[in-house]
Design an enzyme around this catalytic site. Structure first.
Site, short mmCIF file in Angstrom:
data_model
loop_
_atom_site.label_atom_id
_atom_site.label_comp_id
_atom_site.label_asym_id
_atom_site.label_seq_id
_atom_site.Cartn_x
_atom_site.Cartn_y
_atom_site.Cartn_z
CG ASN A 1 42.02 35.80 44.43
OD1 ASN A 1 43.06 36.88 44.29
ND2 ASN A 1 41.01 35.59 42.87
CG HIS B 1 38.51 35.74 39.33
ND1 HIS B 1 39.14 35.30 39.04
CD2 HIS B 1 36.95 34.44 38.54
CE1 HIS B 1 38.79 34.64 37.76
NE2 HIS B 1 37.70 34.49 37.54
CG LEU C 1 47.15 27.97 40.65
CD1 LEU C 1 47.09 26.72 40.73
CD2 LEU C 1 45.46 28.13 41.49
C1 GAR Z 1 41.30 42.27 38.86
O1 GAR Z 1 40.12 42.50 37.33
C2 GAR Z 1 41.30 40.89 39.48
O2 GAR Z 1 39.91 40.36 39.54
C3 GAR Z 1 41.72 40.41 38.30
O3 GAR Z 1 42.48 40.49 37.68
C4 GAR Z 1 42.78 41.92 37.82
C5 GAR Z 1 43.49 43.12 37.79
O4 GAR Z 1 43.55 44.28 37.24
N1 GAR Z 1 42.04 38.83 38.97
C6 GAR Z 1 42.04 37.58 38.59
O5 GAR Z 1 41.68 37.14 37.12
C7 GAR Z 1 42.16 36.41 39.77
N2 GAR Z 1 42.18 35.58 39.09
P1 GAR Z 1 44.51 45.26 38.41
O6 GAR Z 1 45.96 44.74 38.58
O7 GAR Z 1 44.64 46.24 37.35
O8 GAR Z 1 44.38 45.76 39.63
#
Ligand code: GAR
Length: 188
Positions: free
Chosen positions: A108, A110, A93
């Site tokens: 961001n 998500h 956060l």
């Molecule tokens: C992504 O899918 C993003 O949407 C998510 O983390 C992943 C990171 O993947 N974010 C969240 O869940 C935020 N709450 P990456 O490290 O391979 O880019």
């Protein structure tokens, strides 16, 4: 040039995808100053090194408070002239210090159709839900978890024969198109 910093905590595939777009000239006017990560030893660091992007590793546990952690980040961000922060898998956060300094200038992504499935393992939550569609959302960051104003969403099917891994791959591929497109639209 508008300078952005990308924050990540893990794999960093979205980080890499954004940098690839910048380096190919698909995100004109945007420069990525550095990767900021809150964890040592994570894959996004390797990706940044291969891409020749500077890395700042700062672990909150090494600071006396969240505020002192974020004040340290603010000094680095200010030294680099960072105008926008792009969270890409930053699993923490954001506190008042960063929010106050970058209000309206922090994005961001998500992996769900918010407001559904906030928080951890959003893809797993969608997979278990019985829903026939899911997707990903880009939104402004506020003090909540995955709660800021929604900018854009993109959806994909959940097929009856999907494994969780199939769905993860489909959502990730969608994010690789969605996030650069929204960055180009919003960061000007
Ligand atoms: C992504 O899918 C993003 O949407 C998510 O983390 C992943 C990171 O993947 N974010 C969240 O869940 C935020 N709450 P990456 O490290 O391979 O880019």
């Amino acid at each position: 040039m508008i300078k952005i910093a990308i924050f990540a905590s893990g794999s960093g595939s979205n980080f890499e995808n954004i940098v690839n777009h910048v380096q190919k000239g698909d995100l004109l006017g945007i420069e990525v100053t550095a990767l900021y990560t809150d964890k040592a030893g994570v894959k996004c660091i390797e990706r940044a090194e291969k891409l020749n992007i500077p890395v700042h590793i700062n672990q909150p546990k090494d600071f006396i408070s969240k505020s002192s952690y974020e004040q340290h980040l603010l000094k680095l961000l200010s030294n680099e002239g960072v105008q926008w922060i792009v969270l890409a898998g930053y699993m923490r956060l954001v506190g008042e210090d960063l929010l106050h300094a970058y209000e309206g200038r922090m994005l961001n992504i998500h992996p769900s159709l918010l407001p559904k499935y906030k928080g951890l393992d959003a893809i797993g939550q969608a997979f278990e839900s019985g829903d026939s569609v899911t997707g990903s959302t880009v939104h402004y960051v506020d003090s909540g978890m995955d709660t800021g104003e929604i900018i854009e969403q993109q959806q994909c099917d959940i097929r009856t024969d999907d494994t969780k891994e199939d769905l993860e791959e489909r959502v990730k591929n969608l994010e690789y198109e969605l996030y650069p497109r929204v960055i180009a639209k919003i960061i000007k």
